[in-house]
Design a protein around this motif. Structure first.
Motif, PDB file in Angstrom:
ATOM      1  N   TRP A 169       0.880  -1.154   0.000  1.00 56.61           N
ATOM      2  CA  TRP A 169       0.000   0.000   0.000  1.00 56.61           C
ATOM      3  C   TRP A 169       0.920   1.205   0.000  1.00 56.61           C
ATOM      4  CZ3 TRP A 169      -3.462   1.769   4.646  1.00 56.61           C
ATOM      5  CH2 TRP A 169      -4.214   2.879   4.230  1.00 56.61           C
ATOM      6  N   ASP A 197      -2.969  -1.368  -5.001  1.00 55.82           N
ATOM      7  CA  ASP A 197      -3.801  -0.989  -3.856  1.00 55.82           C
ATOM      8  C   ASP A 197      -4.596   0.271  -4.240  1.00 55.82           C
ATOM      9  OD1 ASP A 197      -4.807  -0.694  -1.212  1.00 55.82           O
ATOM     10  OD2 ASP A 197      -3.053  -1.724  -0.422  1.00 55.82           O
ATOM     11  N   ILE A 198      -5.390   0.768  -3.302  1.00 52.99           N
ATOM     12  CA  ILE A 198      -6.377   1.816  -3.612  1.00 52.99           C
ATOM     13  C   ILE A 198      -5.884   3.020  -4.412  1.00 52.99           C
ATOM     14  CG2 ILE A 198      -8.090   1.346  -1.842  1.00 52.99           C
ATOM     15  CD1 ILE A 198      -6.630   3.218   0.027  1.00 52.99           C
ATOM     16  N   ILE A 234      -7.145  -3.854  -6.650  1.00 51.83           N
ATOM     17  CA  ILE A 234      -8.027  -4.022  -5.493  1.00 51.83           C
ATOM     18  C   ILE A 234      -9.404  -3.463  -5.852  1.00 51.83           C
ATOM     19  CG2 ILE A 234      -7.557  -1.753  -4.461  1.00 51.83           C
ATOM     20  CD1 ILE A 234      -7.380  -3.098  -1.724  1.00 51.83           C
ATOM     21  N   TRP A 271     -12.637   4.722   2.629  1.00 49.66           N
ATOM     22  CA  TRP A 271     -11.551   5.462   1.972  1.00 49.66           C
ATOM     23  C   TRP A 271     -11.958   6.691   1.187  1.00 49.66           C
ATOM     24  CZ3 TRP A 271      -7.553   4.626   4.353  1.00 49.66           C
ATOM     25  CH2 TRP A 271      -7.363   3.378   4.927  1.00 49.66           C
ATOM     26  N   TRP A 305      -8.258  -8.417  -6.017  1.00 51.93           N
ATOM     27  CA  TRP A 305      -8.471  -8.693  -4.593  1.00 51.93           C
ATOM     28  C   TRP A 305      -9.575  -7.778  -4.104  1.00 51.93           C
ATOM     29  CZ3 TRP A 305      -5.016  -5.816  -0.739  1.00 51.93           C
ATOM     30  CH2 TRP A 305      -4.232  -4.842  -1.350  1.00 51.93           C
ATOM     31  N   ASP A 307     -11.476  -6.011  -1.007  1.00 52.09           N
ATOM     32  CA  ASP A 307     -11.128  -5.578   0.353  1.00 52.09           C
ATOM     33  C   ASP A 307     -12.317  -4.916   1.050  1.00 52.09           C
ATOM     34  OD1 ASP A 307      -9.565  -5.026   2.569  1.00 52.09           O
ATOM     35  OD2 ASP A 307      -8.622  -3.244   1.695  1.00 52.09           O
ATOM     36  N   MET A 308     -12.203  -4.769   2.361  1.00 53.07           N
ATOM     37  CA  MET A 308     -13.120  -3.972   3.189  1.00 53.07           C
ATOM     38  C   MET A 308     -14.558  -4.475   3.112  1.00 53.07           C
ATOM     39  SD  MET A 308     -10.985  -1.696   4.393  1.00 53.07           S
ATOM     40  CE  MET A 308     -11.604  -0.088   4.835  1.00 53.07           C
ATOM     41  N   ARG A 404     -10.951 -10.417   1.464  1.00 51.84           N
ATOM     42  CA  ARG A 404     -10.585 -10.330   2.866  1.00 51.84           C
ATOM     43  C   ARG A 404     -11.674 -10.979   3.721  1.00 51.84           C
ATOM     44  NH1 ARG A 404      -8.917  -4.840   5.960  1.00 51.84           N
ATOM     45  NH2 ARG A 404     -11.182  -4.649   6.189  1.00 51.84           N
ATOM     46  N   TRP A 417      -7.030 -13.805   1.534  1.00 48.81           N
ATOM     47  CA  TRP A 417      -5.786 -13.555   2.271  1.00 48.81           C
ATOM     48  C   TRP A 417      -6.210 -13.198   3.683  1.00 48.81           C
ATOM     49  CZ3 TRP A 417      -8.011  -9.116   0.532  1.00 48.81           C
ATOM     50  CH2 TRP A 417      -7.747  -7.927   1.196  1.00 48.81           C
ATOM     51  N   ASP A 420      -4.654  -7.878   7.815  1.00 48.26           N
ATOM     52  CA  ASP A 420      -3.569  -6.997   8.265  1.00 48.26           C
ATOM     53  C   ASP A 420      -2.768  -7.549   9.439  1.00 48.26           C
ATOM     54  OD1 ASP A 420      -4.695  -5.489   6.323  1.00 48.26           O
ATOM     55  OD2 ASP A 420      -5.550  -3.981   7.665  1.00 48.26           O
ATOM     56  N   PHE A 453       2.148  -7.225   7.218  1.00 47.48           N
ATOM     57  CA  PHE A 453       1.560  -5.996   6.658  1.00 47.48           C
ATOM     58  C   PHE A 453       2.004  -4.768   7.463  1.00 47.48           C
ATOM     59  CE2 PHE A 453      -2.157  -3.034   6.727  1.00 47.48           C
ATOM     60  CZ  PHE A 453      -2.202  -2.705   5.381  1.00 47.48           C
ATOM     61  N   HIS A 478       3.066  -8.351   1.131  1.00 45.09           N
ATOM     62  CA  HIS A 478       2.277  -7.111   1.163  1.00 45.09           C
ATOM     63  C   HIS A 478       2.583  -6.341   2.444  1.00 45.09           C
ATOM     64  CE1 HIS A 478      -0.940  -4.301   0.501  1.00 45.09           C
ATOM     65  NE2 HIS A 478      -1.732  -4.770   1.446  1.00 45.09           N
TER      66      HIS A 478
HETATM   67  O1  MIG Z   1      -7.568  -0.461   6.266  1.00 46.37           O
HETATM   68  O2  MIG Z   1      -6.319  -0.657   0.811  1.00 46.37           O
HETATM   69  O3  MIG Z   1      -6.318  -5.320   4.523  1.00 46.37           O
HETATM   70  O4  MIG Z   1      -4.303  -5.074   2.632  1.00 46.37           O
HETATM   71  O5  MIG Z   1      -3.499  -2.487   1.910  1.00 46.37           O
HETATM   72  C1  MIG Z   1      -6.827  -0.299   5.120  1.00 46.37           C
HETATM   73  C2  MIG Z   1      -5.509  -0.381   1.896  1.00 46.37           C
HETATM   74  C3  MIG Z   1      -7.562  -0.781   3.877  1.00 46.37           C
HETATM   75  C4  MIG Z   1      -6.899  -3.025   4.221  1.00 46.37           C
HETATM   76  C5  MIG Z   1      -6.278  -4.239   3.616  1.00 46.37           C
HETATM   77  C6  MIG Z   1      -4.867  -3.941   3.209  1.00 46.37           C
HETATM   78  C7  MIG Z   1      -4.838  -2.791   2.237  1.00 46.37           C
HETATM   79  C8  MIG Z   1      -5.498  -1.575   2.865  1.00 46.37           C
HETATM   80  N1  MIG Z   1      -6.857  -1.903   3.295  1.00 46.37           N
END
Ligand code: MIG
Length: 704
Positions: A169, A197-198, A234, A271, A305, A307-308, A404, A417, A420, A453, A478
């Motif tokens: 990230w 990543d984001i 992501i 985010w 991937w 996430d969140m 996640r 995966w 964190d 992480f 990561h």
């Molecule tokens: O809370 O996208 O588990 O792998 O790098 C941070 C940013 C949000 C959580 C993920 C992590 C990733 C991060 N995301």
């Protein structure tokens, strides 16, 4: 099939189960005692062991702690956590009676496994609506297999996803990614994927690309792919609220977002700032969101991937207001200990609140259902949304997808995966012990953030962690912003060399890893297994694992350890491997041993009458040439191996051309080799190294 089903209340169909099992009378439930209509109890004997619960802290044996299945955005994976990102409600109790239990439901489950009272187990389902499956079998292995038959085949990743993936990230632009790839290429380190990543998105909006930092994305994807490197972007659960943003506008218009009690799209913040959550439990919304992946697959992307998707909530308008009010109230006040902690906690508790999960709704088959009651289905159905879309995009192609949050059921649609973790030795240990439990719950394509992480890693941790990750199907390094750079080329020269060799070892092992993974997926077996699944022996320990059918591993996960104790339940062949090219083997008798393990070495044990198949490394999976394979066999009398391979891209899992069977039988002072392969088998040459229990080595070549 030895599975019994018992129903309590009415359960929303989670679709975790694929077999039709008829309901049995609750009065006939074996093993467990029903208390208060929503609690199942069991008295544990001194030596009973409890396996399962997939993604959770602590050891393989879950006994002695209380776990809660409620998918949580939890960055602190310390020993006192009850819940991580997943809800994997499957257990096997082994001992006086040995059986499996699966709780199929949509909300929270509390597993008190000898926490309140060390000798009793209680499973509580506060929602009252749940199905219980009791799974029998003649062995741990058979129970695990029967369970997997109940929940359906595990997701199969493309073969390139068995290559090394680099992530961090903080990679912000095309230049950053190119520098990463250069770092690998300049140092001759194999790599197959870089995760985005984001920051690749435009203001954190799903299915957008920041054109300023990634101009001409399509050609960028193509260029990298021609170098054997795939980009893996992501996708986040929250859709940014922004006028004119297509995903937002469409979602509102079609009513595809979760709503509040006034039937307006529910607002949370993650985010991008304020977002709406796609209602993945509504099948139309799921299909709609899934189709958005086409924006990226159309640009050549083959892996993602997610996430969140617990879903994580940073704050809601309500929770933020509450905290801010408290802050304003505290202004100019003389805060004593309680009022100070109150103030502090009001900010610490601003996200992922139950109260917020209780204030939005899904539309499931036309019915409005409050989120907290179906919370654990959210991430699962986000993965499903992607997987169903991939099926539509190209029904014969395998896409990479790992998530996640997950629940059993999601194992059919993607990998996971484990979130964190930190660059801690204890988290390497947790990674090792979590893998077999994830396998029991059907998540075969899985792995942790290699090297950790959060937090700064040390060089020796990077080495030891990579040594373990050689074996995990998902092998991804990561880390988060602000921590020490942990790409393998960002260390001192001799560490770079060590890490290169370790990653080369991984690629050389892909013939074995992939063969074992694929057979496990196809036959509902585990790829990682606790020792107790193959051996009955009181001395077995949790920090040695079986990997596939031929290997046992004993990773070193303590700092400054120059070796470790191992226990062998039978005679085995030790290969203390530095490079896969250097072969030296030692027969170790059954029993306790202390083995020296240099920082650069990965101890591998070949089981008796078993065969390890390896190839040669390459810069990426697509360039592996496995026409010639090396077989290392530890033969007491007869060893057999069924080698599985396929094109790794399509879903034709049964093309026998790629597969062969070999048997090596001891006859007087020689060995008889039997190979069963089709004429078109792409494997042409086998180099056999056969070692007997006196350590005598015989080399043979075999042409197919
Ligand atoms: O809370 O996208 O588990 O792998 O790098 C941070 C940013 C949000 C959580 C993920 C992590 C990733 C991060 N995301």
């Amino acid at each position: 099939m030895r599975i019994k089903k018992f129903c309590f209340g009415t359960v929303i169909n989670t679709e975790a189960v694929v077999l039709n099992v008829e309901e049995s009378n609750k009065g006939e439930m074996p093993y467990l005692k029903i208390e208060n209509e929503n609690e199942l109890t069991y008295e544990l004997e001194k030596n009973d062991v409890i396996y399962g619960l997939g993604e959770n802290v602590r050891g393989i044996n879950k006994r002695g702690w209380i776990y809660e299945s409620f998918c949580s955005d939890e960055f602190d994976h310390s020993e006192d956590r009850k819940s991580l990102y997943a809800a994997h409600n499957f257990l096997i109790i082994q001992g006086r009676e040995t059986f499996g239990v699966f709780i199929d439901c949509t909300g929270k489950v509390i597993f008190d496994l000898g926490y309140t009272k060390k000798d009793s187990m209680s499973i509580k389902i506060p929602e009252n609506n749940f199905n219980v499956y009791i799974i029998n079998g003649n062995s741990l292995k058979e129970i695990a297999k029967n369970f997997r038959k109940l929940i359906g085949k595990s997701y199969i990743a493309p073969k390139w996803a068995f290559g090394y993936q680099q992530s961090r990230w903080g990679y912000k632009s095309k230049e950053d990614i190119l520098n990463v790839v250069k770092g690998f290429k300049n140092n001759d380190i194999p790599i197959d994927g870089v995760c985005l990543d984001i920051d690749y998105m435009e203001r954190f909006k799903d299915f957008t690309i920041n054109k300023e930092t990634y101009d001409d994305f399509e050609n960028f994807v193509k260029d990298l792919k021609s170098q054997g490197v795939r980009l893996i972007p992501i996708i986040d659960a929250g859709v940014k609220i922004e006028k004119g943003y297509e995903v937002y506008e469409e979602g509102v218009e079609k009513g595809y977002f979760c709503v509040n009690e006034n039937n307006e799209p529910f607002i949370a913040a993650v985010w991008p700032g304020k977002v709406h959550f796609p209602d993945f439990l509504n099948k139309d919304a799921r299909a709609w969101f899934g189709r958005k992946y086409k924006y990226l697959t159309g640009k050549g992307i083959e892996g993602f991937w997610n996430d969140m998707n617990e879903p994580a909530i940073f704050y809601t308008e309500k929770s933020l207001k509450k905290a801010l009010d408290k802050a304003y109230d505290s202004k100019d006040k003389n805060l004593d200990v309680y009022s100070f902690f109150d103030l502090k906690d009001s900010f610490l508790e601003i996200g992922n609140r139950l109260e917020d999960y209780e204030s939005f709704y899904h539309s499931i088959d036309g019915k409005f259902i409050r989120h907290d009651k179906v919370h654990n289905l959210y991430g699962y159905n986000m993965t499903r949304s992607a997987a169903e879309a991939f099926q539509e995009i190209d029904s014969n192609k395998r896409f990479l997808i790992f998530s996640r949050a997950s629940t059993i059921g999601a194992h059919r649609y993607g990998g996971i995966w484990t979130g964190d973790n930190k660059s801690w030795w204890s988290h390497l240990e947790m990674n090792i012990k979590m893998m077999p439990n994830l396998n029991l719950c059907g998540f075969l394509y899985s792995g942790a953030d290699t090297v950790g992480f959060g937090c700064d890693c040390t060089e020796d941790l990077a080495i030891r962690w990579n040594e373990f990750s050689i074996f995990t199907p998902l092998y991804r390094n990561h880390s988060t912003k602000g921590t020490r750079n942990q790409e393998p080329y960002n260390f001192s020269q001799n560490t770079i060399e060590t890490l290169r060799t370790i990653i080369e070892n991984r690629y050389a092992f892909i013939p074995y890893i992939y063969s074992e993974y694929m057979k496990a997926c196809k036959d509902d077996e585990c790829y990682f297994k606790p020792m107790t699944f193959e051996y009955e022996d009181e001395n077995l320990v949790e920090d040695q694992l079986l990997v596939g059918d031929s290997l046992m591993i004993a990773p070193v996960y303590k700092q400054n350890a120059s070796g470790r104790y191992v226990y062998l339940p039978e005679e085995m062949l030790l290969w203390n491997m530095a490079s896969y090219k250097d072969r030296s083997f030692k027969v170790l008798p059954k029993g306790h041993h202390y083995i020296d393990v240099e920082l650069e070495a990965t101890p591998i044990f070949i089981r008796k009458n078993k065969i390890l198949v390896i190839g040669k490394h390459s810069n990426c999976v697509d360039n592996l040439n496995n026409e010639e394979l090396d077989l290392i066999a530890f033969v007491d009398n007869k060893a057999c191996y069924n080698y599985y391979d396929d094109d790794g891209i399509t879903k034709k899992y049964d093309n026998q051309d790629f597969q062969f069977k070999i048997s090596i039988q001891k006859k007087d002072n020689n060995y008889e080799i039997g190979v069963d392969a089709l004429e078109n088998c792409p494997v042409r040459k086998l180099n056999l190294t056969i070692i007997d229990n006196h350590g005598n080595e015989v080399k043979k070549k075999y042409s197919i």
